[in-house]
Design an enzyme around this catalytic site. Structure first.
Site, PDB file in Angstrom:
ATOM      1  N   GLY A  72     -72.998  89.570  11.791  1.00  0.00           N
ATOM      2  CA  GLY A  72     -72.855  90.990  12.125  1.00  0.00           C
ATOM      3  C   GLY A  72     -72.956  91.189  13.624  1.00  0.00           C
ATOM      4  N   SER A  73     -73.349  92.379  14.010  1.00  0.00           N
ATOM      5  CA  SER A  73     -73.370  92.722  15.435  1.00  0.00           C
ATOM      6  C   SER A  73     -74.536  92.031  16.148  1.00  0.00           C
ATOM      7  CB  SER A  73     -73.523  94.234  15.575  1.00  0.00           C
ATOM      8  OG  SER A  73     -74.707  94.646  14.919  1.00  0.00           O
ATOM      9  N   GLY A 109     -78.536  91.116  15.223  1.00  0.00           N
ATOM     10  CA  GLY A 109     -79.166  89.828  15.539  1.00  0.00           C
ATOM     11  C   GLY A 109     -80.432  89.986  16.351  1.00  0.00           C
ATOM     12  N   GLU A 111     -74.546  84.637  13.412  1.00  0.00           N
ATOM     13  CA  GLU A 111     -73.102  84.723  13.714  1.00  0.00           C
ATOM     14  C   GLU A 111     -72.843  86.153  14.154  1.00  0.00           C
ATOM     15  OE1 GLU A 111     -71.054  82.209  13.552  1.00  0.00           O
ATOM     16  OE2 GLU A 111     -72.192  80.734  12.410  1.00  0.00           O
ATOM     17  N   CYS A 119     -64.412  89.231  14.511  1.00  0.00           N
ATOM     18  CA  CYS A 119     -65.331  88.766  15.549  1.00  0.00           C
ATOM     19  C   CYS A 119     -64.573  87.953  16.584  1.00  0.00           C
ATOM     20  CB  CYS A 119     -66.461  87.957  14.931  1.00  0.00           C
ATOM     21  SG  CYS A 119     -65.868  86.684  13.820  1.00  0.00           S
TER      22      CYS A 119
HETATM   23  P1  NAD Z   1     -73.549  95.257  11.427  1.00  0.00           P
HETATM   24  O1  NAD Z   1     -74.408  94.508  12.386  1.00  0.00           O
HETATM   25  O2  NAD Z   1     -73.564  96.732  11.492  1.00  0.00           O
HETATM   26  O3  NAD Z   1     -73.944  94.858   9.917  1.00  0.00           O
HETATM   27  C1  NAD Z   1     -73.863  93.532   9.468  1.00  0.00           C
HETATM   28  C2  NAD Z   1     -74.822  93.322   8.314  1.00  0.00           C
HETATM   29  O4  NAD Z   1     -76.169  93.344   8.806  1.00  0.00           O
HETATM   30  C3  NAD Z   1     -74.759  94.402   7.238  1.00  0.00           C
HETATM   31  O5  NAD Z   1     -74.892  93.779   5.984  1.00  0.00           O
HETATM   32  C4  NAD Z   1     -75.962  95.275   7.561  1.00  0.00           C
HETATM   33  O6  NAD Z   1     -76.457  95.985   6.467  1.00  0.00           O
HETATM   34  C5  NAD Z   1     -76.948  94.245   8.041  1.00  0.00           C
HETATM   35  N1  NAD Z   1     -77.988  94.742   8.942  1.00  0.00           N
HETATM   36  C6  NAD Z   1     -77.859  95.662   9.914  1.00  0.00           C
HETATM   37  N2  NAD Z   1     -79.031  95.807  10.567  1.00  0.00           N
HETATM   38  C7  NAD Z   1     -79.915  94.958   9.996  1.00  0.00           C
HETATM   39  C8  NAD Z   1     -81.291  94.646  10.238  1.00  0.00           C
HETATM   40  N3  NAD Z   1     -81.993  95.251  11.204  1.00  0.00           N
HETATM   41  N4  NAD Z   1     -81.881  93.701   9.467  1.00  0.00           N
HETATM   42  C9  NAD Z   1     -81.188  93.069   8.498  1.00  0.00           C
HETATM   43  N5  NAD Z   1     -79.895  93.349   8.221  1.00  0.00           N
HETATM   44  C10 NAD Z   1     -79.252  94.278   8.964  1.00  0.00           C
HETATM   45  O7  NAD Z   1     -72.046  94.701  11.630  1.00  0.00           O
HETATM   46  P2  NAD Z   1     -70.676  95.207  10.996  1.00  0.00           P
HETATM   47  O8  NAD Z   1     -70.277  96.482  11.653  1.00  0.00           O
HETATM   48  O9  NAD Z   1     -70.718  95.130   9.516  1.00  0.00           O
HETATM   49  O10 NAD Z   1     -69.687  94.030  11.473  1.00  0.00           O
HETATM   50  C11 NAD Z   1     -69.101  93.962  12.724  1.00  0.00           C
HETATM   51  C12 NAD Z   1     -69.882  93.052  13.658  1.00  0.00           C
HETATM   52  O11 NAD Z   1     -70.067  91.768  13.070  1.00  0.00           O
HETATM   53  C13 NAD Z   1     -69.135  92.784  14.961  1.00  0.00           C
HETATM   54  O12 NAD Z   1     -70.059  92.776  15.997  1.00  0.00           O
HETATM   55  C14 NAD Z   1     -68.544  91.405  14.748  1.00  0.00           C
HETATM   56  O13 NAD Z   1     -68.243  90.700  15.932  1.00  0.00           O
HETATM   57  C15 NAD Z   1     -69.619  90.750  13.958  1.00  0.00           C
HETATM   58  N6  NAD Z   1     -69.113  89.617  13.191  1.00  0.00           N
HETATM   59  C16 NAD Z   1     -69.441  88.363  13.624  1.00  0.00           C
HETATM   60  C17 NAD Z   1     -68.937  87.263  12.958  1.00  0.00           C
HETATM   61  C18 NAD Z   1     -69.251  85.864  13.423  1.00  0.00           C
HETATM   62  O14 NAD Z   1     -69.048  84.952  12.643  1.00  0.00           O
HETATM   63  N7  NAD Z   1     -69.720  85.658  14.630  1.00  0.00           N
HETATM   64  C19 NAD Z   1     -68.132  87.437  11.824  1.00  0.00           C
HETATM   65  C20 NAD Z   1     -67.840  88.727  11.402  1.00  0.00           C
HETATM   66  C21 NAD Z   1     -68.352  89.812  12.105  1.00  0.00           C
END
Ligand code: NAD
Length: 499
Positions: free
Chosen positions: A235-236, A240, A257, A291
């Site tokens: 995720g974002s 992380g 990731e 991503c």
């Molecule tokens: P997001 O960070 O909003 O959410 C991702 C996941 O994390 C969701 O399931 C969410 O519920 C969970 N989450 C959010 N905050 C959390 C916390 N504090 N504790 C535990 N879990 C939490 O991201 P998004 O909008 O769904 O996806 C887009 C982002 O993901 C972009 O930044 C993109 O670059 C990244 N991404 C990275 C990869 C990679 O492999 N590097 C792959 C796909 C997406």
């Protein structure tokens, strides 16, 4: 209503229990039209606790099953995914907004990682190591790790689970998945597909792979629970930053990731037709919501005018719209918030001297379609330094490879990078200098294969998943030394002679 009906037919065909997506409290919408397509049940704290208890018990049983037999379950999972590929791909299009070929590609990636993991189940090799002591043998052995928590993002709603789960399962672990709250239906479908594979397998422990639907708080519950040995979080970078210190505080393993801010370089000797296709797909494909999307483009001064003119023509002609209604290459943004962030970034780019082509909203209502934006920037400043999860390509001119590599690396993220060149020296210099986890020559930044280890450096989190030797993170390593002599020589020549 028409889309909701189709979703119902797809979920019924995949055999998802109707109560899970009709009786719940969390609305699920499609970005294609913004309409509501389901009401999904959410896991509360008690359900999460119960699931983790079951996962821990499942691990204790599964770790004793021989790895090639564990591979048989993943082989069956691959078969079930093949059988449901079209339906699941269609659901990905409806729930995440991907155009059909990308929806199908995502499910194909799941199938491919299953094949990879089946082979891996007979190759979880350790080393035998030369020992300095006579009559001794030293080796390392890989053991199953425990419960693996998977947190995934909306933009790869199903493939990321498979990258983690297929490997984790052959390694002898149980898996608990917290998908994005924006894509619960594809997750329910995948769980039903897994359950079918497990039923065919016969004696898989209950709770071997489970699903927890919910928002960030459900993710936090996985992160903080001592029963979870490894959390693989996609995720974002913002997410992380919250997850990493919490895992570190309890010394749990993490695979992070996170976001990317990926750059591509078009060098003077580039095959410009190929570069044009690579940049166009990298920047506009998946509506800029990968991503690995190309977000920064550096074009050499000697070819800048001609190449950027062709790129602008491509931006002007690309078909944007609802992928269910016509053959388009670019679907919608996921939601209003994504649209607003895009507009904010464009305003900031303009204030910093950027010249913008595109970026306007197409249509109105509850869905958010935009023309991909190409922004010519005077330098790498302001919003260029950050990931905006939308189709914005910042284009800059360069004169010298060493200088542009310094600029390329001068951002916080380190996921994917590319150069277009036919000059072998330039290609090698780029590969040596890029600080990203992925560096490509003559292909774009976007679209990795499962055979390689996937992930990036710096604020992308440093994790690696999927192929190569990523499996080692899902196991624990023990170094074993056996003394088959009748003496007890100590290492490093230490003497400890009792009187
Ligand atoms: P997001 O960070 O909003 O959410 C991702 C996941 O994390 C969701 O399931 C969410 O519920 C969970 N989450 C959010 N905050 C959390 C916390 N504090 N504790 C535990 N879990 C939490 O991201 P998004 O909008 O769904 O996806 C887009 C982002 O993901 C972009 O930044 C993109 O670059 C990244 N991404 C990275 C990869 C990679 O492999 N590097 C792959 C796909 C997406």
């Amino acid at each position: 209503m028409v889309i909701a009906d189709e979703v119902g037919r797809l979920l019924d065909r995949i055999e998802v229990d109707r109560a899970l997506w009709t009786d719940g409290s969390m609305p699920s919408t499609t970005p294609l039209t913004g309409e509501q397509i389901a009401m999904v049940q959410v896991a509360d704290a008690a359900a999460i606790d119960e699931a983790l208890g079951k996962a821990a018990a499942a691990f204790r049983a599964w770790r004793n099953v021989p790895a090639p037999r564990r591979g048989e379950l993943v082989r069956l999972l691959g078969e079930e995914l093949r059988a449901s590929k079209d339906d699941l791909a269609r659901l990905v299009t409806i729930e995440a907004g991907k155009v059909p070929s990308e929806g199908a590609g995502e499910v194909q990636e799941m199938i491919d990682i299953c094949d990879f993991a089946v082979g891996l189940s007979r190759q979880l090799y350790g080393l035998t190591i030369a020992t300095e002591r006579p009559g001794h043998r030293m080796m390392e052995v890989w053991h199953p790790l425990g419960v693996v928590g998977v947190i995934s993002a909306f933009n790869f709603p199903v493939a990321v689970w498979a990258w983690n789960a297929a490997i984790a399962l052959v390694c002898g672990n149980s898996v608990v998945w917290k998908p994005s709250e924006k894509t619960p239906l594809t997750a329910l479908a995948v769980q039903a597909i897994f359950d079918r594979a497990a039923a065919r397998f016969g004696d898989a422990p209950q709770g071997l792979a489970q699903l927890l639907i919910g928002g960030p708080e459900a993710g936090e519950a996985l992160v903080d629970d001592r029963r979870v040995a490894l959390v693989s979080a996609t995720g974002s970078t913002r997410m992380g930053r919250s997850v990493a210190p919490r895992l570190a505080a309890r010394f749990a393993r993490a695979i992070l990731e996170l976001g990317g801010n990926n750059g591509a370089i078009v060098a003077p000797s580039a095959d410009l037709d190929l570069a044009l296709r690579g940049v166009a797909f990298g920047a506009m494909g998946t509506a800029g919501q990968r991503c690995t999307t190309t977000r920064r483009l550096f074009v050499h001064d000697s070819i800048y005018e001609g190449f950027v003119a062709r790129l602008k023509a491509a931006y002007g002609s690309v078909a944007v719209g609802n992928p269910l209604e016509s053959a388009v290459l670019v679907g919608p943004l996921i939601d209003r918030a994504a649209f607003e962030m895009m507009q904010q970034a464009l305003a900031a780019a303009k204030a910093a001297g950027g010249v913008i082509l595109g970026g306007e909203r197409i249509g109105e209502g509850a869905s958010f379609y935009v023309k991909p934006a190409l922004v010519e920037m005077p330098g790498q400043v302001g919003p260029v330094l950050e990931e905006t999860f939308a189709p914005i390509l910042y284009v800059m001119r360069y004169y010298d490879l060493d200088a542009v590599m310094a600029q390329h690396n001068d951002v916080a993220a380190g996921l994917s990078s590319a150069i277009f060149t036919t000059d072998v020296r330039e290609a090698e210099r780029f590969l040596a200098a890029s600080d990203c986890g992925i560096a490509n020559v003559n292909l774009g930044t976007s679209g990795a294969e499962i055979g390689g280890a996937f992930g990036g450096e710096k604020e992308t989190g440093g994790g690696r998943e999927s192929g190569s030797d990523s499996w080692r993170q899902y196991m624990r390593r023990a170094t074993n030394t056996v003394n088959y002599s009748d003496a007890l020589p100590l290492a490093q020549g230490v003497s400890f002679d009792l009187p």
